[in-house]
Design an enzyme around this catalytic site. Structure first.
Site, PDB file in Angstrom:
ATOM      1  N   GLN A  38      -5.385  -1.393   9.733  1.00 29.35           N
ATOM      2  CA  GLN A  38      -5.307  -2.774   8.953  1.00 29.35           C
ATOM      3  C   GLN A  38      -6.151  -4.039  10.017  1.00 29.35           C
ATOM      4  O   GLN A  38      -5.605  -3.997  11.120  1.00 29.35           O
ATOM      5  CB  GLN A  38      -3.797  -3.358   8.738  1.00 29.35           C
ATOM      6  CG  GLN A  38      -3.784  -4.664   8.057  1.00 29.35           C
ATOM      7  CD  GLN A  38      -4.292  -4.380   6.655  1.00 29.35           C
ATOM      8  OE1 GLN A  38      -4.195  -3.402   5.959  1.00 29.35           O
ATOM      9  NE2 GLN A  38      -4.843  -5.548   6.173  1.00 29.35           N
ATOM     10  N   LYS A  78       0.830  -1.122  -0.044  1.00 30.15           N
ATOM     11  CA  LYS A  78       0.046  -0.086  -0.129  1.00 30.15           C
ATOM     12  C   LYS A  78       1.074   1.374  -0.049  1.00 30.15           C
ATOM     13  O   LYS A  78       0.758   2.274  -0.668  1.00 30.15           O
ATOM     14  CB  LYS A  78      -0.963   0.045   1.170  1.00 30.15           C
ATOM     15  CG  LYS A  78      -2.168  -1.158   1.195  1.00 30.15           C
ATOM     16  CD  LYS A  78      -2.784  -1.111   2.380  1.00 30.15           C
ATOM     17  CE  LYS A  78      -4.033  -1.880   2.484  1.00 30.15           C
ATOM     18  NZ  LYS A  78      -4.821  -2.119   3.517  1.00 30.15           N
ATOM     19  N   ASP A 125     -11.453   3.585   4.649  1.00 33.82           N
ATOM     20  CA  ASP A 125     -11.795   2.151   4.560  1.00 33.82           C
ATOM     21  C   ASP A 125     -13.319   2.263   4.389  1.00 33.82           C
ATOM     22  O   ASP A 125     -13.888   1.061   4.191  1.00 33.82           O
ATOM     23  CB  ASP A 125     -11.261   1.349   5.484  1.00 33.82           C
ATOM     24  CG  ASP A 125     -10.558   0.204   5.169  1.00 33.82           C
ATOM     25  OD1 ASP A 125     -10.627  -0.264   3.908  1.00 33.82           O
ATOM     26  OD2 ASP A 125     -10.030  -0.705   6.070  1.00 33.82           O
TER      27      ASP A 125
END
Length: 302
Positions: free
Chosen positions: A105, A61, A128
């Site tokens: 995460q 990422k 997200d």
């Protein structure tokens, strides 16, 4: 993909290629955004623990973020991190004007409640799209930040279907991460949507009615060829590493790919389908978040 006969290869949805095109476009838009006098978009990624797969994913990422012309802020925390410590870090990231997107995460260690953590991220930085505010906006059909994987699935579907109005879409899997937001996105496309879950009585029969079938269960090979309506578009979100006879491992999806390929009209491979789109959509959301922040600084409406 060239290993398949032409009549079958033409059915494959090229997630890698579509993600590459999206990332290239985002890079151009980031350059234009900065040239207009805006701050360089910044993405903060927080990893708690030392799971090797998550570490590789997070580092990837960061690489993609830099390639798109954005700034990447990495925070690697030990497995023993307390929830209060993580919440304190998130408060600092929320207040940092250099950071426009924040991603924690998953999964998190057992001492940390993922719902509490997700909702601690400022909604306009929740790239997200999992917080209550953005989930509520999606449910109400209001613009907001959409979870990256479902958004990527939608873009893959749009590469095949310019108009999904009236199509019967079946989503197998009802998680908050993929299944539920995917259903909301499909409703917004005017699909008739059914969601199958662990208590669904005859998932196979329901799947066979689908013009569009999205599978996100984490159970490799769950959907067999005879579950698929001939000509249906199949999006396989699942990804599992399984052993091979040679003593190695390979990645497989939730759909029995070799069985499904001759029957489906279009299908995503694993790997090379949904996976690349998730990171590309994370970059998309980070740029969107930066634009919203700029709009706020000018007194514009969200």
């Amino acid at each position: 993909m060239s290993t398949f006969p032409p009549e079958l290869a033409g059915k494959l949805i090229d997630g890698k290629g579509i993600a590459r095109s999206l990332t290239d476009r985002i890079g151009r838009e980031v350059s234009s955004f900065i040239e207009q006098g805006n701050a360089v978009p910044g993405l903060a990624v927080v990893l708690v623990g030392n799971d090797p797969a998550s570490e590789v994913y997070v580092k990837n990422k960061a690489i993609q973020t830099h390639r798109a012309g954005m700034r990447s802020f990495m925070h690697m925390l030990p497995q023993s991190t307390k929830q209060e410590e993580l919440l304190e870090l998130l408060a600092q990231l929320n207040a940092n004007p250099q950071i426009h997107g924040i991603l924690v995460q998953l999964p998190l260690p057992p001492q940390i409640d993922p719902v509490v953590v997700t909702n601690a991220i400022a909604p306009h930085k929740d790239v997200d799209g999992l917080g209550e505010v953005n989930a509520g906006r999606l449910s109400l059909g209001i613009d907001g930040l959409v979870p990256c994987t479902p958004l990527g699935c939608l873009m893959l579907l749009q590469s095949v279907h310019k108009d999904m109005t009236g199509k019967h879409a079946v989503v197998i899997g009802a998680s908050s991460l993929v299944g539920k937001p995917m259903a909301q996105l499909l409703l917004k496309q005017n699909c008739t949507v059914s969601v199958a879950h662990i208590h669904t009585r005859d998932t196979r029969a329901l799947a066979r009615e689908a013009d569009i079938l999205v599978v996100a269960t984490g159970k490799h090979g769950l959907v067999r060829g005879d579950w698929i309506k001939p000509g249906a578009t199949v999006i396989d979100v699942g990804i599992t590493r399984v052993p091979t006879p040679e003593g190695r491992t390979r990645l497989v999806g939730d759909v029995a790919f070799e069985e499904a390929l001759p029957i489906a009209g279009h299908i995503t491979p694993v790997p090379g389908g949904v996976g690349p789109m998730t990171i590309a959509c994370l970059l998309h959301n980070t740029l969107q978040a930066a634009r919203v922040t700029q709009g706020q600084s000018k007194g514009e409406a969200l």
